[in-house]
Design a protein around this motif. Structure first.
Motif, PDB file in Angstrom:
ATOM      1  N   GLY A 199       5.751 -14.351   4.898  1.00 24.19           N
ATOM      2  CA  GLY A 199       6.729 -14.173   5.969  1.00 24.19           C
ATOM      3  C   GLY A 199       6.379 -13.034   6.904  1.00 24.19           C
ATOM      4  O   GLY A 199       6.822 -13.017   8.053  1.00 24.19           O
ATOM      5  N   SER A 200       5.563 -12.082   6.439  1.00 22.06           N
ATOM      6  CA  SER A 200       5.215 -10.916   7.251  1.00 22.06           C
ATOM      7  C   SER A 200       3.723 -10.624   7.118  1.00 22.06           C
ATOM      8  O   SER A 200       3.110 -10.911   6.088  1.00 22.06           O
ATOM      9  N   TYR A 201       3.157 -10.053   8.162  1.00 24.05           N
ATOM     10  CA  TYR A 201       1.773  -9.584   8.091  1.00 24.05           C
ATOM     11  C   TYR A 201       1.709  -8.378   7.164  1.00 24.05           C
ATOM     12  O   TYR A 201       2.627  -7.549   7.126  1.00 24.05           O
ATOM     13  N   THR A 202       0.614  -8.273   6.427  1.00 28.13           N
ATOM     14  CA  THR A 202       0.533  -7.199   5.437  1.00 28.13           C
ATOM     15  C   THR A 202      -0.895  -6.736   5.222  1.00 28.13           C
ATOM     16  O   THR A 202      -1.841  -7.505   5.426  1.00 28.13           O
ATOM     17  N   ASN A 203      -1.033  -5.480   4.820  1.00 33.90           N
ATOM     18  CA  ASN A 203      -2.276  -4.984   4.230  1.00 33.90           C
ATOM     19  C   ASN A 203      -1.942  -4.146   2.991  1.00 33.90           C
ATOM     20  O   ASN A 203      -2.701  -3.282   2.589  1.00 33.90           O
ATOM     21  N   ILE A 204      -0.794  -4.444   2.397  1.00 31.38           N
ATOM     22  CA  ILE A 204      -0.315  -3.735   1.213  1.00 31.38           C
ATOM     23  C   ILE A 204      -0.933  -4.368  -0.034  1.00 31.38           C
ATOM     24  O   ILE A 204      -0.812  -5.573  -0.247  1.00 31.38           O
ATOM     25  N   THR A 205      -1.579  -3.560  -0.832  1.00 36.43           N
ATOM     26  CA  THR A 205      -2.307  -4.057  -1.996  1.00 36.43           C
ATOM     27  C   THR A 205      -1.428  -4.903  -2.909  1.00 36.43           C
ATOM     28  O   THR A 205      -1.799  -6.022  -3.288  1.00 36.43           O
ATOM     29  N   SER A 206      -0.270  -4.384  -3.281  1.00 35.17           N
ATOM     30  CA  SER A 206       0.590  -5.085  -4.248  1.00 35.17           C
ATOM     31  C   SER A 206       1.079  -6.416  -3.702  1.00 35.17           C
ATOM     32  O   SER A 206       1.211  -7.391  -4.458  1.00 35.17           O
ATOM     33  N   GLU A 207       1.378  -6.488  -2.408  1.00 37.71           N
ATOM     34  CA  GLU A 207       1.858  -7.745  -1.828  1.00 37.71           C
ATOM     35  C   GLU A 207       0.775  -8.815  -1.875  1.00 37.71           C
ATOM     36  O   GLU A 207       1.056  -9.991  -2.157  1.00 37.71           O
ATOM     37  N   ILE A 208      -0.456  -8.437  -1.585  1.00 33.55           N
ATOM     38  CA  ILE A 208      -1.565  -9.396  -1.619  1.00 33.55           C
ATOM     39  C   ILE A 208      -1.801  -9.868  -3.045  1.00 33.55           C
ATOM     40  O   ILE A 208      -1.982 -11.066  -3.305  1.00 33.55           O
ATOM     41  N   ALA A 209      -1.777  -8.929  -4.001  1.00 32.82           N
ATOM     42  CA  ALA A 209      -1.996  -9.291  -5.401  1.00 32.82           C
ATOM     43  C   ALA A 209      -0.903 -10.216  -5.916  1.00 32.82           C
ATOM     44  O   ALA A 209      -1.184 -11.228  -6.573  1.00 32.82           O
ATOM     45  N   VAL A 210       0.341  -9.879  -5.629  1.00 32.46           N
ATOM     46  CA  VAL A 210       1.467 -10.688  -6.118  1.00 32.46           C
ATOM     47  C   VAL A 210       1.430 -12.087  -5.501  1.00 32.46           C
ATOM     48  O   VAL A 210       1.663 -13.094  -6.190  1.00 32.46           O
ATOM     49  N   ALA A 211       1.109 -12.170  -4.209  1.00 32.83           N
ATOM     50  CA  ALA A 211       1.038 -13.479  -3.551  1.00 32.83           C
ATOM     51  C   ALA A 211      -0.073 -14.329  -4.151  1.00 32.83           C
ATOM     52  O   ALA A 211       0.101 -15.537  -4.374  1.00 32.83           O
ATOM     53  N   GLY A 212      -1.231 -13.717  -4.426  1.00 32.87           N
ATOM     54  CA  GLY A 212      -2.328 -14.459  -5.034  1.00 32.87           C
ATOM     55  C   GLY A 212      -1.988 -14.933  -6.433  1.00 32.87           C
ATOM     56  O   GLY A 212      -2.277 -16.088  -6.802  1.00 32.87           O
ATOM     57  N   LEU A 213      -1.350 -14.073  -7.220  1.00 34.46           N
ATOM     58  CA  LEU A 213      -0.982 -14.445  -8.584  1.00 34.46           C
ATOM     59  C   LEU A 213       0.075 -15.545  -8.594  1.00 34.46           C
ATOM     60  O   LEU A 213       0.034 -16.463  -9.425  1.00 34.46           O
ATOM     61  N   ASP A 214       1.015 -15.473  -7.659  1.00 38.63           N
ATOM     62  CA  ASP A 214       2.035 -16.516  -7.561  1.00 38.63           C
ATOM     63  C   ASP A 214       1.407 -17.867  -7.218  1.00 38.63           C
ATOM     64  O   ASP A 214       1.773 -18.901  -7.798  1.00 38.63           O
TER      65      ASP A 214
ATOM     66  N   GLU B 188       7.369   0.387   3.882  1.00 34.38           N
ATOM     67  CA  GLU B 188       6.768   1.571   4.507  1.00 34.38           C
ATOM     68  C   GLU B 188       6.327   2.578   3.451  1.00 34.38           C
ATOM     69  O   GLU B 188       5.276   3.217   3.582  1.00 34.38           O
ATOM     70  N   ARG B 189       7.114   2.712   2.395  1.00 30.03           N
ATOM     71  CA  ARG B 189       6.739   3.628   1.308  1.00 30.03           C
ATOM     72  C   ARG B 189       5.454   3.166   0.638  1.00 30.03           C
ATOM     73  O   ARG B 189       4.559   3.977   0.351  1.00 30.03           O
ATOM     74  N   ARG B 190       5.333   1.850   0.403  1.00 29.12           N
ATOM     75  CA  ARG B 190       4.121   1.328  -0.234  1.00 29.12           C
ATOM     76  C   ARG B 190       2.906   1.480   0.675  1.00 29.12           C
ATOM     77  O   ARG B 190       1.784   1.711   0.197  1.00 29.12           O
ATOM     78  N   GLU B 191       3.111   1.328   1.974  1.00 30.10           N
ATOM     79  CA  GLU B 191       2.009   1.543   2.915  1.00 30.10           C
ATOM     80  C   GLU B 191       1.511   2.980   2.851  1.00 30.10           C
ATOM     81  O   GLU B 191       0.292   3.222   2.825  1.00 30.10           O
ATOM     82  N   ARG B 192       2.423   3.930   2.815  1.00 32.92           N
ATOM     83  CA  ARG B 192       2.025   5.340   2.723  1.00 32.92           C
ATOM     84  C   ARG B 192       1.334   5.619   1.386  1.00 32.92           C
ATOM     85  O   ARG B 192       0.366   6.386   1.326  1.00 32.92           O
TER      86      ARG B 192
END
Length: 412
Positions: free
Chosen positions: A307-322, A363-367
Motif C-alpha cells: 500500500g505504501s512505498y518503503t525502504n524499511i527492512t522489516s516491512e520488506i522482510a515481512v512482505a516477502g515472508l507473507d 518514521e521511527r523504524r526509518e530512523r
C-alpha cells in the motif's frame, strides 16, 4: 520496409571473461559460481567445455561437481564483467545509437537504414569479428525484423554464430522450435501450454488469440504476438546511465530449508541487504517479488504490491515472508530463495499517508534503520542483527550486500 534488428549475446560471458584472465584454465571445464565450501551459490555461467558435461546454469555447485569432478569453479567478479559489457556496447554504438541492453551480456540493436548501405548480416558479421579480435570473446547474433525473433536467432546456433530469421522463412525456422525457446516462456507457462497440447512455437502461433487470452489473460495476447512475429516494440535509445528497475538478492542455502523458520532467517538476511541498498541509492519501492526453488530445481515466482512505498527492512522482510507462506506448501525442501523490490521511486518523492498504518511508527523504524546502517558501515554487517538471525548461524552467516548478484534488465 521491415526493420533490421540484431540481438547480440556474449557466449558464456562470465566464464569467457574469466578464461581471458586465467590462461591456465582455458582448456578446462570452467564455471563461475559462489562459495564451494559453504555450498553457497549456484552456477552463473559455464564455458563450452563444461557444457559437454550437461552442467546447467542455476544448478547448485555441488550438483555440478557431481557431473564433472574436475570442474574449475571461480568466484564472480562483477566489476570485471561490467567493464567488458561497456566495451561491447562501445562497439555496438559505432553502428547505431539504438542499443538496448538486456542484462550485462545481451543487447538489441536497430540498424535499419544503415548509412553505409550494409544489410543486417554484413553488420552482424562485422560486429562479431570486431568483438572477437578486440575483446577476445565471442558473440552469437540473431538478425530479424523484430526483437523477439532476433533474440530467437541469437539462441538458435551457438557459439560464435550469426543466424537470420526473415519474414520469408520465420515459419520454417522458428515455428518448429519448442515453445519454451520463446522469450519469457518459462517452466510454468510451458507446463500450462502442454496441458492444452501446445508444444512448439508454431502450435502457439496457430492457437486462436481468444483462447490464449482466456487461459493466460493479457499475457495470452503477448504470447500470440510473439509467436506470430507481430512484435513491434522499439529498440530503446542507448542511455549510458543505467536505469535501476529493481533491487534484489538471492542465495542458495548452505543446507536445504526445511520449514518456515529457516526461510524467515534467509529472507531477513536478504531483506536487510535490499533495504540498505535502497537507502544508499535513494530509492523506495512498492512491489515485492520472491523466487523459490526446491531441491528438485522446480521454481516459481510471486509478487505483491504494498500500500505504501518503503525502504524499511522489516516491512520488506515481512512482505516477502507473507508471500512465501501464502504460496508454498512444503512438498519438498527448498534449495534457494530470492527476494527483490520493484516499482522504484526516489525517496524524496512525497508519499500519501496510509490510513491503515501507524505513520509515526514507520518514521521511527526509518530512523532506526538509518542508525543501524551507520553502525554496519563502520563496524561491519554483523555488528548488529535482529535476534531471529542468531538462532542459526549457519543459515544467517553470509553477506549478500557484499556479494550481490547483478540481475538482468526486464524486457517490458
Amino acid at each position: 520496409m521491415d526493420r533490421v534488428i540484431l540481438h547480440s549475446d556474449c557466449n558464456s560471458f562470465y566464464a569467457s571473461v574469466e578464461c581471458l584472465y586465467r590462461l591456465e584454465i582455458r582448456d578446462k571445464p570452467v564455471a563461475v559460481g559462489g562459495d564451494v565450501e559453504q555450498r553457497h551459490g549456484i552456477i552463473l555461467a559455464k564455458n563450452q567445455i563444461a557444457k559437454r558435461y550437461h552442467i546447467q546454469t542455476g544448478e547448485a555447485l555441488w550438483q555440478a561437481r557431481q557431473k564433472c569432478p574436475d570442474l574449475v569453479i571461480v568466484p564472480p567478479d562483477f566489476p570485471k564483467y561490467e567493464r567488458f559489457s561497456r566495451l561491447t556496447r562501445r562497439i555496438y554504438l559505432d553502428y547505431t545509437d539504438l542499443v538496448e541492453p538486456f542484462g550485462l551480456d545481451e543487447c538489441w540493436l536497430d540498424v535499419t537504414g544503415d548509412a553505409n548501405g550494409r544489410d543486417g548480416m554484413e553488420i552482424a558479421r562485422e560486429i562479431s569479428g570486431r568483438i572477437k579480435y578486440e575483446l577476445g570473446i565471442t558473440v552469437s547474433i540473431g538478425v530479424s525484423f523484430n526483437k523477439i525473433f532476433a533474440k530467437l536467432g541469437s539462441d538458435y546456433k551457438k557459439p560464435d554464430a550469426v543466424t537470420r530469421i526473415g519474414r520469408s522463412d520465420y515459419k520454417k525456422i522458428a515455428w518448429p522450435l519448442p515453445a519454451s525457446d520463446l522469450l519469457y516462456v518459462g517452466s510454468a507457462t510451458k507446463r500450462k501450454l502442454e496441458r492444452y497440447g501446445i508444444h512448439t512455437i508454431g502450435d502457439l502461433a496457430g492457437t486462436p488469440e481468444r483462447a490464449l487470452r482466456g487461459w493466460f489473460g493479457k499475457w495470452g495476447e503477448v504470447l500470440y504476438t510473439f509467436a506470430n512475429g507481430l512484435d513491434q516494440s522499439p529498440v530503446a535509445q542507448y542511455d549510458n546511465q543505467p536505469t535501476i528497475k529493481s533491487i534484489g538478492n538471492s542465495t542458495t542455502a548452505p543446507r536445504d530449508l526445511a520449514n518456515n523458520e529457516d526461510v524467515k532467517i534467509i529472507l531477513y538476511v536478504l531483506a536487510d541487504s535490499i533495504a540498505r541498498r535502497l537507502r544508499e541509492q535513494g530509492f523506495k519501492g512498492r512491489t515485492i517479488c520472491i523466487g523459490v526453488r526446491d531441491n528438485q530445481l522446480f521454481g516459481f515466482t510471486r509478487q505483491h504490491t504494498l500500500g505504501s512505498y518503503t525502504n524499511i527492512t522489516s516491512e520488506i522482510a515481512v512482505a516477502g515472508l507473507d508471500l512465501f507462506r501464502r504460496h508454498y506448501r512444503w512438498y519438498k525442501p527448498i534449495r534457494s530463495i530470492g527476494i527483490s523490490i520493484t516499482d522504484l521511486v526516489p525517496d524524496a518523492v512525497p508519499s500519501q499517508a496510509n490510513l491503515y498504518c501507524d505513520e509515526k511508527e514507520r518514521e521511527r523504524r526509518e530512523r532506526l534503520d538509518q542508525t543501524v546502517d551507520w553502525l554496519k558501515n563502520r563496524f561491519g554487517t554483523y555488528a548488529i542483527q535482529p535476534a531471529v538471525l542468531l538462532t542459526d548461524r549457519q543459515l544467517s552467516g553470509f553477506d549478500p550486500k557484499k556479494d550481490h548478484t547483478i540481475h538482468p534488465v526486464g524486457y517490458f
